[in-house]
Write an enzyme that holds these catalytic residues in place. Structure first.
Site, PDB file in Angstrom:
ATOM      1  N   LYS A  35       0.845  -1.203   0.000  1.00  0.00           N
ATOM      2  CA  LYS A  35       0.000   0.000   0.000  1.00  0.00           C
ATOM      3  C   LYS A  35       0.877   1.248   0.000  1.00  0.00           C
ATOM      4  CE  LYS A  35      -3.807  -2.206   2.398  1.00  0.00           C
ATOM      5  NZ  LYS A  35      -4.213  -2.737   3.711  1.00  0.00           N
TER       6      LYS A  35
ATOM      7  N   GLN B 147      -5.095  -1.434   9.586  1.00  0.00           N
ATOM      8  CA  GLN B 147      -4.998  -2.792   9.046  1.00  0.00           C
ATOM      9  C   GLN B 147      -5.637  -3.790  10.006  1.00  0.00           C
ATOM     10  OE1 GLN B 147      -3.739  -3.539   5.993  1.00  0.00           O
ATOM     11  NE2 GLN B 147      -4.132  -5.724   6.274  1.00  0.00           N
TER      12      GLN B 147
ATOM     13  N   ASP C 286     -11.561   2.668   3.937  1.00  0.00           N
ATOM     14  CA  ASP C 286     -11.965   1.261   3.899  1.00  0.00           C
ATOM     15  C   ASP C 286     -13.483   1.123   3.753  1.00  0.00           C
ATOM     16  OD1 ASP C 286     -10.086  -0.813   3.989  1.00  0.00           O
ATOM     17  OD2 ASP C 286      -9.602  -0.407   6.094  1.00  0.00           O
TER      18      ASP C 286
HETATM   19  N1  GUN Z   1      -7.158  -6.866   6.199  1.00  0.00           N
HETATM   20  C1  GUN Z   1      -7.496  -7.640   5.137  1.00  0.00           C
HETATM   21  N2  GUN Z   1      -8.211  -6.946   4.233  1.00  0.00           N
HETATM   22  C2  GUN Z   1      -8.318  -5.690   4.720  1.00  0.00           C
HETATM   23  C3  GUN Z   1      -8.926  -4.504   4.232  1.00  0.00           C
HETATM   24  O1  GUN Z   1      -9.531  -4.469   3.145  1.00  0.00           O
HETATM   25  N3  GUN Z   1      -8.817  -3.403   5.017  1.00  0.00           N
HETATM   26  C4  GUN Z   1      -8.177  -3.436   6.212  1.00  0.00           C
HETATM   27  N4  GUN Z   1      -8.154  -2.324   6.929  1.00  0.00           N
HETATM   28  N5  GUN Z   1      -7.598  -4.531   6.704  1.00  0.00           N
HETATM   29  C5  GUN Z   1      -7.660  -5.636   5.953  1.00  0.00           C
END
Ligand code: GUN
Length: 296
Positions: free
Chosen positions: A54, A98, A121
């Site tokens: 990311k 996360q 998100d």
């Molecule tokens: N962990 C796995 N997929 C995601 C996601 O799409 N967003 C976040 N914040 N954590 C994750």
């Protein structure tokens, strides 16, 4: 094989190039740089890989990346204090915490502490409600990426039968809402669904998001259907570690009209949509028009 393979990697690269061009204009015309803050608590290896990817893709798109790595035993109050600071920081337009978080932290409390306008998100309860009522929301990245690929491949989705296998808050439920928003007839199937094969076989659009390796087989797929595979499962085959989806690619590709591969399908679109949401949040925060085609 008869199915068209939908190349998510190439599509995501196009989306990122489009985003990067918008970011250049934002900087040159308005002096704005979209900023994304990613918070990682603990040292889960898979999460570390995601966070690294990311961060690098954020900077490649010309955006600012802020990474906050906290120890696994961080008190909940400290994490909440960080989120309050990020909420107040004008250089931060998107905040992503996360998941999963360590067990001593209340995930819902943390997610709902994020300013909904910065919730890239789309997990904040306000955004869930806005999406569910067809209002302008921040939309979860993986389902948004699936929707973009479906629209790109099929054009209008209106009137099509869509079956989403999986009822998670992150993928299954928001995916169903987005398909409903595009006027599909939507069924959410899950582990307790009776005659799952029969339900799936009626789908013009089949989205598999269950986290069970290769569970969707050719007999469950309508000939010509568009199959979107959200699964990323690590398995061992012939003594080697491999990534497979929730769809048995080899058999389903002989029946489906189109299919996303794993890897190289939905996965790359998820991060592209995270960047798209960050740009959207930056535009909204500054009262600027949003770029076309990046939101639901
Ligand atoms: N962990 C796995 N997929 C995601 C996601 O799409 N967003 C976040 N914040 N954590 C994750």
């Amino acid at each position: 094989m008869t199915a068209t393979v939908i190349d998510g990697k190439a599509f995501a690269a196009r989306v990122r190039a489009d985003l990067a061009a918008h970011v250049v204009r934002l900087r040159e015309v308005h002096g704005l740089v979209p900023g994304l803050a990613v918070v990682l608590v603990g040292e889960d290896p898979a999460s570390q890989v995601y966070v690294r990817n990311k961060g690098s893709q954020t900077t490649e798109a010309g955006m600012a990346s802020f990474e906050h790595k906290l120890p696994v035993d961080t008190p909940e109050a400290d994490l909440l204090a960080l989120i309050h600071n990020l909420n107040a920081d004008p250089a931060v337009h998107g905040i992503l915490v996360q998941l999963p978080l360590p067990g001593h932290i209340d995930t819902d409390l943390v997610i709902n502490a994020i300013d909904p306008a910065k919730d890239v998100d789309g997990f904040h309860i306000l955004n869930v409600g806005l999406l569910g009522t067809g209002q302008k929301a921040m939309v979860p990245c993986t389902p948004l990426g699936c929707l973009m690929m479906l629209r790109d491949h099929l054009g209008s989705l209106s009137g099509l039968n869509a079956v989403v296998v999986g009822r998670s808050n992150i993928v299954g439920k928001p995916m169903a809402q987005l398909l409903l928003g595009d006027s599909c007839t939507v069924t959410i199937a899950h582990s307790r669904t009776r005659d799952l094969a029969g339900v799936c076989a009626r789908a013009d659009i089949l989205v598999a998001a269950v986290g069970r390796p290769e569970m969707i087989t050719a007999d469950m797929v309508k000939p010509g259907a568009t199959v979107i595979d959200v699964g990323i499962n690590r398995v061992e085959r012939d003594g080697r570690a491999r990534l497979v989806g929730d769809v048995d690619f080899a058999s389903v590709a002989a029946v489906a009209g189109a299919i996303t591969p794993v890897p190289g399908g939905v996965g790359p679109m998820t991060i592209a949509c995270l960047l798209a949401n960050t740009l959207t949040a930056c535009c909204r925060a500054n009262g600027l028009p949003e770029p076309d085609g990046l939101t639901a």
